[in-house]
Design a protein around this motif. Structure first.
Motif, PDB file in Angstrom:
ATOM      1  N   LEU A   1     -20.557  30.496   3.745  1.00 32.74           N
ATOM      2  CA  LEU A   1     -19.624  31.402   3.071  1.00 32.74           C
ATOM      3  C   LEU A   1     -18.280  31.416   3.781  1.00 32.74           C
TER       4      LEU A   1
ATOM      5  N   ARG B   1     -16.233  28.506   2.642  1.00 34.20           N
ATOM      6  CA  ARG B   1     -15.717  28.668   1.278  1.00 34.20           C
ATOM      7  C   ARG B   1     -14.604  29.710   1.237  1.00 34.20           C
TER       8      ARG B   1
ATOM      9  N   TYR C   1     -18.600  39.839   2.230  1.00 36.91           N
ATOM     10  CA  TYR C   1     -19.473  38.721   1.848  1.00 36.91           C
ATOM     11  C   TYR C   1     -20.696  38.652   2.752  1.00 36.91           C
TER      12      TYR C   1
ATOM     13  N   ALA D   1     -24.678  38.773   1.853  1.00 36.17           N
ATOM     14  CA  ALA D   1     -25.588  37.699   2.259  1.00 36.17           C
ATOM     15  C   ALA D   1     -26.797  38.271   2.998  1.00 36.17           C
TER      16      ALA D   1
ATOM     17  N   LEU E   1     -26.150  30.915   5.570  1.00 37.95           N
ATOM     18  CA  LEU E   1     -25.304  31.385   4.470  1.00 37.95           C
ATOM     19  C   LEU E   1     -23.974  31.925   4.991  1.00 37.95           C
TER      20      LEU E   1
ATOM     21  N   LEU F   1     -20.339  34.902  -4.025  1.00 33.70           N
ATOM     22  CA  LEU F   1     -18.882  34.892  -4.253  1.00 33.70           C
ATOM     23  C   LEU F   1     -18.525  35.593  -5.563  1.00 33.70           C
TER      24      LEU F   1
ATOM     25  N   ILE G   1     -24.697  30.762  -2.830  1.00 37.65           N
ATOM     26  CA  ILE G   1     -23.339  31.046  -2.349  1.00 37.65           C
ATOM     27  C   ILE G   1     -22.429  31.394  -3.520  1.00 37.65           C
TER      28      ILE G   1
END
Length: 503
Positions: free
Chosen positions: A379, A382, A332, A336, A375, A498, A494
């Protein structure tokens, strides 16, 4: 006269220009035909077939014309021989005015199916004897000719040719002989011959076109195989070897070896791009693998982030589980960084180093680096929610960002080197990362010199900070991650990240 000459010259120039224009038009049409998307085999078939049609058409037309001219010449010579024989036979009785002998002579001649009629006139043009069909317009032809002459005629029933010749006996013109020959049988024979030639020409053209198509297909097959090999190369598929052993087979084999080399090169490039960033991989490949040690002074931004308490987290866990955890988060973070124009320089255990403005220049490298830091923290939250819902371990991150001059280039040895950045800016970013709170982002004042994402009040001024190993202090600010995320509406980006990784 001068005007006429000038006009004539103008006509010649105009005619020459028209011819050149026609040739230019034909040349352009041929170029468009050559460059069209019509398959090569079909092009060759059409070209060879057109050549055969033209050649056979010209040859057939020439043969037909020659056959027709030769046939008519033979008929004419045969007819003239008959007339000349009658002239010799009828000379003495005509001189003697023996009409009975002349009548019998003409009657015997008219019995031939080719002779329609005959007539004898005295030197004054008076009819003496006649037998069979009389030709029309005979009186219009001169009787004072000293040589044989002929004319063709038809009356709906007959197609004939009539000959008129002076009858000379002992250098005295005794009269004139007229003979009419039926052309219908010879015309029928000629038509049969011409039909045979036409049918033969068309049949040869048809056979030639079929053979041209087969020949063009045979000639274009190796090129089609080359095209399929090229298509297989572009799609990454392998192309089977050919069975030919001639020059074309050698070309195919060489092309397949070349295609295999390109395929392997693409695989190497793809693998290389997975071990280093695509930007760095492209730069190294452009240099042809001949990059030298050293680098250039550039201005950019460096971002460090690492996992809080990673040593404790790794203790008691299988290495494969630790690797799976790192891969889950770093996938991830790399996306980003890419979305913000950054380049992942390296993964160092539980730490990731991302540079902005290197190797590709970016005038907004600091702004993009701060956005990327925000970010990454959002992230992480999340991802933690998702992992906790599955009963998996979660982590906290620290992020440090610094901007300034640095050296970007190849470091290491001549046998093994790495493209990276070094300098005080890099060290400051690494130290700030170690100082940041879990879930926090620390930046220097130089990072915010050209602007920041969100409002400036969401960056708390922590004052000068003393960094280990550095004599001068650094002005540090702490980002309010949640507030900045709300300012820039980061939720949509975001969700996109994802979704991309999940797919």
């Amino acid at each position: 006269m001068k005007t006429t000459s000038e006009n004539s010259g103008s006509y010649e120039i105009a005619g020459s220009g028209s011819a050149q224009g026609s040739l230019g038009g034909l040349h352009n049409a041929w170029r468009r035909y050559e460059n069209s998307s019509i398959p090569l085999g079909l092009k060759w078939s059409l070209s060879i077939a057109a050549l055969i049609v033209i050649a056979m058409g010209v040859l057939g037309f020439y043969l037909i014309q020659q056959q027709e001219a030769g046939y008519r010449s033979q008929v004419d010579r045969f007819s003239r021989v008959i007339v000349e024989q009658l002239v010799r036979i009828s000379g003495e009785p005509l001189m003697a005015a023996d009409t009975l002998s002349l009548q019998l002579l003409l009657q015997r001649q008219v019995q031939s199916p080719l002779i329609l009629g005959a007539a004898l006139h005295d030197s004054g043009g008076n009819l003496l004897v006649e037998s069979g069909v009389s030709p029309p317009d005979a009186a219009r032809h001169r009787r004072d000719d000293t040589s044989l002459s002929a004319w063709e005629w038809e009356n709906g029933e007959y197609k004939a040719v009539s000959y008129i010749s002076p009858v000379v006996y002992q250098d005295v013109t005794a009269g004139y002989l007229t003979v009419s020959i039926d052309r219908s049988p010879s015309e029928k024979d000629l038509q049969v011959t011409l039909r045979f030639l036409v049918v033969s020409t068309l049949l040869m053209i048809f056979i030639g076109v079929i053979l041209a198509s087969l020949l063009a297909y045979r000639l274009s097959r190796p090129i089609q195989r080359l095209a399929r090999a090229g298509e297989a190369l572009s799609t990454g598929r392998r192309h089977g070897p050919g069975a030919r052993r001639d020059e074309i087979g050698q070309v195919l084999e060489t092309f397949q070896l070349l295609a295999e080399g390109v395929r392997r090169k693409n695989l190497v490039e793809a693998a290389f791009s997975r071990y280093v960033s695509p930007q760095v991989a492209q730069q190294v490949l452009q240099q042809g693998g001949n990059g030298a040690l050293g680098g250039n002074r550039v201005t950019g931004t460096v971002l460090f982030c690492d996992i809080v308490g990673f040593t404790e987290l790794s203790e008691g866990r299988e290495p494969s589980d630790v690797a799976a955890l790192l891969n889950d988060y770093f996938g991830y973070f790399a996306l980003a960084a890419e979305s913000c124009g950054g380049t992942v320089d390296k993964f160092i255990g539980d730490c990731i180093m991302i540079v902005f403005g290197v190797p590709d220049p970016d005038p907004h490298h600091a702004l993009h680096a701060m956005t990327c830091g925000m970010l990454i923290q959002q992230l992480t939250r999340r991802i933690n929610q998702i992992r906790q819902g599955r009963g998996l371990a979660s982590v906290m991150l620290r992020v440090g960002i610094s901007s300034g001059p640095m050296l970007a280039g190849n470091l290491g040895s001549a046998d093994r080197m790495q493209y990276t950045v070094v300098g005080d800016t890099v060290n400051v970013a690494a130290r700030l990362c170690g100082m940041a709170d879990p879930g926090g982002v620390l930046v220097t004042d130089t990072v915010m010199a050209s602007g920041q994402p969100g409002e400036a009040r969401h960056y708390a001024h922590l004052g000068p900070a003393e960094l280990r190993g550095r004599r001068e202090n650094v002005e540090v600010r702490a980002m309010d991650v949640d507030a900045v995320a709300r300012d820039v509406n980061a939720d949509q980006l975001i969700e996109t990240i994802l979704t991309t990784v999940a797919d």
